[in-house]
Design an enzyme around this catalytic site. Structure first.
Site, PDB file in Angstrom:
ATOM      1  N   LYS A  84       0.854  -1.189   0.000  1.00 27.32           N
ATOM      2  CA  LYS A  84       0.000   0.000   0.000  1.00 27.32           C
ATOM      3  C   LYS A  84       0.889   1.237   0.000  1.00 27.32           C
ATOM      4  CE  LYS A  84      -4.025   0.096   2.333  1.00 27.32           C
ATOM      5  NZ  LYS A  84      -4.896  -0.057   3.534  1.00 27.32           N
TER       6      LYS A  84
HETATM    7  C1  E4P Z   1      -8.181  -0.147   3.880  1.00 24.40           C
HETATM    8  O1  E4P Z   1      -7.413  -0.320   2.958  1.00 24.40           O
HETATM    9  C2  E4P Z   1      -8.238   1.143   4.601  1.00 24.40           C
HETATM   10  O2  E4P Z   1      -7.024   1.417   5.225  1.00 24.40           O
HETATM   11  C3  E4P Z   1      -9.384   1.095   5.600  1.00 24.40           C
HETATM   12  O3  E4P Z   1     -10.532   0.599   4.947  1.00 24.40           O
HETATM   13  C4  E4P Z   1      -9.659   2.454   6.224  1.00 24.40           C
HETATM   14  O4  E4P Z   1     -10.818   2.351   6.992  1.00 24.40           O
HETATM   15  P1  E4P Z   1     -11.262   3.483   8.048  1.00 24.40           P
HETATM   16  O5  E4P Z   1     -11.625   4.697   7.273  1.00 24.40           O
HETATM   17  O6  E4P Z   1     -12.443   2.873   8.744  1.00 24.40           O
HETATM   18  O7  E4P Z   1     -10.092   3.714   8.962  1.00 24.40           O
END
Ligand code: E4P
Length: 228
Positions: A84
C-alpha cells in the site's frame, strides 16, 4: 465481487477464511497497532492464513524509502504481498518503480476520481477509495466509486477498485451493485451481513418443531421405511 477482510487481527481473518468469505486482506498502521502485536508477527501470521493478496502499508515519505520498503515487504511473499502506497507524487514515483520491479501495489488514501485516474495511469494494481471517510464529511463516498468505475471502464484500465473504509452492510450492497472489483470489509460488518430477523425466527421455529418430533427407538423402523 471479491471480499477482502480489513483487519490485522489473525483470529478474525481465520474465521473469515473458514467461512469462505476471505479472498484477501488489507491492513494499515492503525489496524496493526490495534492488535498490540509486533508488525513482523502480524505479517507472518497473515501470510500463513490468507489464501490471496495481503496489503501491507509502506510508511516512508519519499519515493526511495517507499520503494525500499516495498521491496522488503514484497520479498516476504511476492505472490501474496501487495504494497500500500499513499496517493502522493512521491507515492506514484514509487508505484512506477514497483511496476518495473514486478511488485504489486495498492494506492491508498484516495478521495477523488482524478486521484484514482493518476493511480491507474501509474500502473497501480489496486486503488483504494475511502468511502466511509468521505461520508463522514458529508460527501457521497459511493458516488466516487461510480465515477472511478466509469473512468476505468471507459479507458480499459487494469487497476482494480477496492471499496475501502466500509462501515456498514449498505456500503457492501452498493459496492456489489456498482460492480466494484473488491470491497475490503471489517470483520464486524461481515458478521452483520449474515443478520436477518426472519432467519433467526425461522431457525427458532424449526428447532422447536424438531424437538416435538417423536423419536423412534433405534432399530424400531421409524420414518417412511417403517410404512413399507
Ligand atoms: C483499507 O485499505 C483502509 O485502510 C481502511 O478501509 C480504512 O478504513 P477506516 O476509514 O475505517 O479507517
Amino acid at each position: 465481487m471479491k471480499f477482502f477482510i480489513d483487519s490485522a487481527r489473525i483470529e478474525e481473518v481465520r474465521q473469515a477464511v473458514a467461512m469462505g468469505v476471505c479472498d484477501g486482506v488489507t491492513t494499515n498502521p492503525t489496524l496493526v497497532a490495534q492488535t498490540g502485536r509486533p508488525h513482523d508477527e502480524v505479517i507472518r501470521d497473515l501470510l500463513a492464513v490468507v489464501p490471496g493478496p495481503v496489503s501491507l502499508e509502506a510508511v516512508s515519505e519519499d519515493a526511495d524509502g517507499l520503494f525500499e520498503e516495498a521491496r522488503a515487504l514484497s520479498a516476504r511473499n511476492p505472490e501474496k504481498v501487495v504494497v500500500k502506497i499513499p496517493m502522493t507524487p512521491a507515492g506514484l514515483v514509487a508505484v512506477r518503480r514497483c511496476v518495473e520491479a514486478g511488485i504489486r501495489t495498492n494506492v491508498t488514501l484516495v478521495f477523488s476520481a482524478t486521484q484514482a485516474l493518476l493511480a491507474a495511469k501509474a500502473g497501480a494494481t489496486y486503488v483504494s477509495p475511502f468511502i466511509g471517510r468521505l461520508d463522514d464529511v458529508s460527501s457521497d463516498g459511493m458516488a466516487l466509486i461510480e465515477e472511478i468505475l466509469t473512468i476505468y471502464d471507459q479507458y480499459d484500465f487494469d487497476t482494480e477498485v477496492i471499496v475501502a473504509s466500509v462501515r456498514h452492510p449498505m456500503h457492501v450492497l452498493r459496492a456489489a451493485m456498482l460492480g466494484a472489483d473488491v470491497a475490503t470489509i471489517p470483520f464486524g460488518v461481515v458478521l452483520k451481513l449474515f443478520e436477518h430477523p426472519l432467519t433467526d425466527a425461522g431457525i427458532r421455529k424449526f428447532l422447536e418443531d424438531h424437538r416435538r418430533i417423536p423419536q423412534g427407538a433405534p432399530g424400531s423402523g421409524g420414518g417412511s421405511r417403517g410404512l413399507v
